[in-house]
Design an enzyme around this catalytic site. Structure first.
Site, PDB file in Angstrom:
ATOM      1  N   CYS A 162       0.811  -1.227   0.000  1.00  0.00           N
ATOM      2  CA  CYS A 162       0.000   0.000   0.000  1.00  0.00           C
ATOM      3  C   CYS A 162       0.839   1.269   0.000  1.00  0.00           C
ATOM      4  CB  CYS A 162      -0.960  -0.034   1.181  1.00  0.00           C
ATOM      5  SG  CYS A 162      -1.999  -1.497   1.116  1.00  0.00           S
ATOM      6  N   THR A 270       2.742  -7.491   8.915  1.00  0.00           N
ATOM      7  CA  THR A 270       1.481  -6.823   8.577  1.00  0.00           C
ATOM      8  C   THR A 270       1.047  -5.770   9.592  1.00  0.00           C
ATOM      9  OG1 THR A 270       0.226  -8.587   9.672  1.00  0.00           O
ATOM     10  CG2 THR A 270       0.578  -8.809   7.306  1.00  0.00           C
ATOM     11  N   HIS A 303      -2.952   8.234   5.934  1.00  0.00           N
ATOM     12  CA  HIS A 303      -3.151   6.916   5.338  1.00  0.00           C
ATOM     13  C   HIS A 303      -4.521   6.403   5.778  1.00  0.00           C
ATOM     14  CE1 HIS A 303      -2.136   3.166   3.474  1.00  0.00           C
ATOM     15  NE2 HIS A 303      -2.233   2.495   4.595  1.00  0.00           N
ATOM     16  N   THR A 307      -8.556   0.829  10.247  1.00  0.00           N
ATOM     17  CA  THR A 307      -8.276  -0.299  11.140  1.00  0.00           C
ATOM     18  C   THR A 307      -7.986   0.253  12.527  1.00  0.00           C
ATOM     19  OG1 THR A 307      -5.898  -0.326  10.659  1.00  0.00           O
ATOM     20  CG2 THR A 307      -7.306  -1.711   9.293  1.00  0.00           C
ATOM     21  N   GLU A 314      -0.843   5.723  13.383  1.00  0.00           N
ATOM     22  CA  GLU A 314      -0.598   6.902  12.559  1.00  0.00           C
ATOM     23  C   GLU A 314      -0.855   8.183  13.356  1.00  0.00           C
ATOM     24  OE1 GLU A 314      -2.819   7.220   8.909  1.00  0.00           O
ATOM     25  OE2 GLU A 314      -1.535   8.846   8.175  1.00  0.00           O
ATOM     26  N   LYS A 333     -10.115   7.798   2.688  1.00  0.00           N
ATOM     27  CA  LYS A 333     -10.538   6.419   2.394  1.00  0.00           C
ATOM     28  C   LYS A 333     -11.951   6.163   2.910  1.00  0.00           C
ATOM     29  CE  LYS A 333      -5.978   4.216   2.111  1.00  0.00           C
ATOM     30  NZ  LYS A 333      -5.062   5.329   2.487  1.00  0.00           N
ATOM     31  N   HIS A 338     -10.193   1.392   0.508  1.00  0.00           N
ATOM     32  CA  HIS A 338      -8.737   1.302   0.451  1.00  0.00           C
ATOM     33  C   HIS A 338      -8.318   0.718  -0.896  1.00  0.00           C
ATOM     34  CE1 HIS A 338      -4.667   1.047   1.383  1.00  0.00           C
ATOM     35  NE2 HIS A 338      -4.667   0.316   2.468  1.00  0.00           N
ATOM     36  N   PHE A 398       1.621  -3.004   4.116  1.00  0.00           N
ATOM     37  CA  PHE A 398       2.057  -4.307   4.630  1.00  0.00           C
ATOM     38  C   PHE A 398       3.551  -4.433   4.339  1.00  0.00           C
ATOM     39  CE2 PHE A 398      -1.910  -7.312   4.618  1.00  0.00           C
ATOM     40  CZ  PHE A 398      -2.473  -6.550   5.617  1.00  0.00           C
TER      41      PHE A 398
END
Lengths: 418, 94
Positions: A162, A270, A303, A307, A314, A333, A338, A398
């Protein structure tokens, strides 16, 4: 003079295919997220997803080649053609074919591989198309764009999940600063809406769940009720150009690419570093590369995938870099879903439009900000910001790959109307 | 079908059907139409695909060095070559 500008934009997204459409959707909260069609391949794999517009492969490729070609390549060709047209560049007329490069990234055409695996299982060896590799390899977006437009200089594809789109812009900047090209077509295209990929995201508990009755509420960066990302498809392409080159052909820039940073969390395949250490270091590198202080940034396009752990990391990283007075932040997003690596390019375009329009798009669905994500959130409606100066766009992938990009007002003589 | 190459309707239908499925236009294509650039315009991968379609349908193969030759043939010549190949391998395919 090493200034590099964005002189063209092209995109294919769940909320439209032009800068105007995408901008409008973000400011008005027009979501591109919906339920998969009943009985479709994805039905049963995901509750909700962000589907891009239908594009006939024959509109960008010859008939025989259009038959076994992944959707990522079709979207890449469309976005790249639109970006070059937007920049007013015809290779050979406006730029030497050996002085223009293409960096077009992404995960590759895994849906096409999946379909061929099914065919092979059913029909055996002779069911496998000779067109599979040119239809799905991750470098074929770059290759097809090069073939279609006669781009004969540097070409590559980056596979940093990503972060790949943002990194394509960063590497393009590096090439142009080094004087190795006059123009770089930089972008990313992702078509992840097929069962095997959706199932692994779902089984890893990465997808938003429980939103089947409220699809447009599923992606909610930094909100207390967020519970995962919404898979989306799309492509974004920027035409990057040395400002001198743009000036010489009388072209107007949207913005300058002032700097970038890239780091790796070196933490987990991840999961991001819980305190956002790598992300913070990345933003600092981008600021230093741009010759700026944290206070010079007037907007951060996060970003923000929606999640639990990613958004919190972040937010902590932004706090670490910017201190108590963080710049306004939003996560777009919420409406696009995403689009994996393609997000970084589309969001760069959004950050540039925000800079130029003096208006910051909100984080749609941010009804109840998570106290663990304590930032100056733009909520509900766009926030006027007439003198924001410089903006930042973050992309984290990831593999722990982090990329931050910084944009400012265009260094070209002419400034592109937005 | 002016040259009278004598290819069977079955083989002609197979060739035209394959080209159609491969997204080539067969409007105006007849036995005299070259498979290569001056005609149908098959390229290396589409010639390869025609080869695997032949193998799947009739159980006969064209070797790699022959595949290049196919690109220089007309539809009729290819059909005749295919018919000869099938006749030489009567047990194959069906």
């Amino acid at each position: 003079m090493k200034d590099v500008v964005v002189s063209g934009m092209g995109m294919v997204t769940p909320v439209g295919c032009s800068a105007g459409e995408v901008w409008g959707a973000m400011c008005e909260g027009r979501s591109g997220i919906g339920r998969p069609e009943a009985g479709s391949l994805l039905d049963g794999s995901v509750e909700v997803a962000a589907f891009g517009p239908a594009i006939e492969p024959e509109s960008v490729l010859s008939g025989p080649e259009a038959r076994v070609v992944d959707r990522y390549i079709v979207m890449a060709l469309r976005a790249a053609a639109d970006a070059l047209a937007d920049a007013g560049i015809e290779v050979g007329r406006d730029v030497d074919p050996y002085r223009i490069g293409v960096i077009l990234s992404g995960t590759g055409g895994l849906a096409t591989l999946e379909a061929q695996v099914v065919t092979r299982t059913q029909r055996g060896r002779l069911g496998v198309s000779p067109y599979l590799l040119p239809g799905m390899l991750p470098n074929m977006g770059a290759a097809r764009v090069a073939i279609r437009h006669g781009i004969r200089g540097y070409s590559s594809s980056i596979a940093t999940a990503c972060a790949a789109g943002a990194q394509s812009v960063g590497e393009g900047l590096r090439l142009l600063r080094a004087g190795e090209a006059d123009v770089v077509v930089a972008g990313c295209s992702e078509a992840p809406l097929f069962p095997t990929l959706a199932d692994t995201f779902g089984n890893a508990r990465a997808l938003a769940r429980g939103w089947a009755d409220d699809p447009t509420g599923a992606s909610r960066p930094f909100d207390r009720r967020r519970n995962g990302l919404v898979l989306g498809e799309g492509a974004g392409v920027l035409v990057l150009e040395r400002a001198e080159h743009a000036d010489a052909r009388g072209a107007a820039g949207y913005a300058s690419v002032l700097g970038w940073g890239a780091t790796n969390d070196a933490h987990h395949p991840t999961t991001p570093h819980p305190e956002g250490e790598g992300a913070a270091a990345c933003m600092r590198l981008a600021l230093a590369d741009a010759g700026l202080e944290p206070a010079d940034i007037g907007y951060v396009n996060a970003h923000g995938t929606s999640t639990k752990i990613g958004d919190r990391a972040e937010a902590l990283a932004i706090r670490r870099v910017f201190g108590p007075d963080t710049p306004p932040v939003s996560g777009t997003k919420a409406v696009t879903g995403h689009m994996l690596g393609a997000s970084g390019v589309v969001e760069s375009a959004v950050a540039v439009l925000a800079l130029r329009r003096g208006l910051l798009p909100p984080t749609y669905n941010l009804d109840d900000p998570d106290p663990a994500c304590d930032l100056d959130h733009i909520r509900k409606s766009p926030r006027p910001a007439p003198h924001i100066g410089q903006v930042m766009s973050n992309s984290f992938g990831f593999g722990g790959h982090n990329v931050s990009l910084v944009y400012g007002l265009p260094g070209t003589r002419l400034s592109r109307a937005v | 079908m002016s040259t009278g190459t004598g290819i069977t309707d079955e083989i002609r239908a197979f060739v035209l059907g394959s080209l159609t499925e491969m997204n080539y236009s067969v409007a105006g294509v007849d036995d005299d139409t070259p498979l290569g650039p001056a005609g149908v315009d098959l390229e290396s991968l589409s010639l390869a695909e025609l080869g695997i379609r032949v193998e799947e349908r009739f159980g006969v193969m064209f070797e790699e060095d022959e595949a290049e030759l196919l690109g220089t043939m007309t539809v009729g010549e290819f059909g005749a070559a295919l018919a000869a190949r099938i006749a030489a391998a009567p047990a194959a395919g069906q």
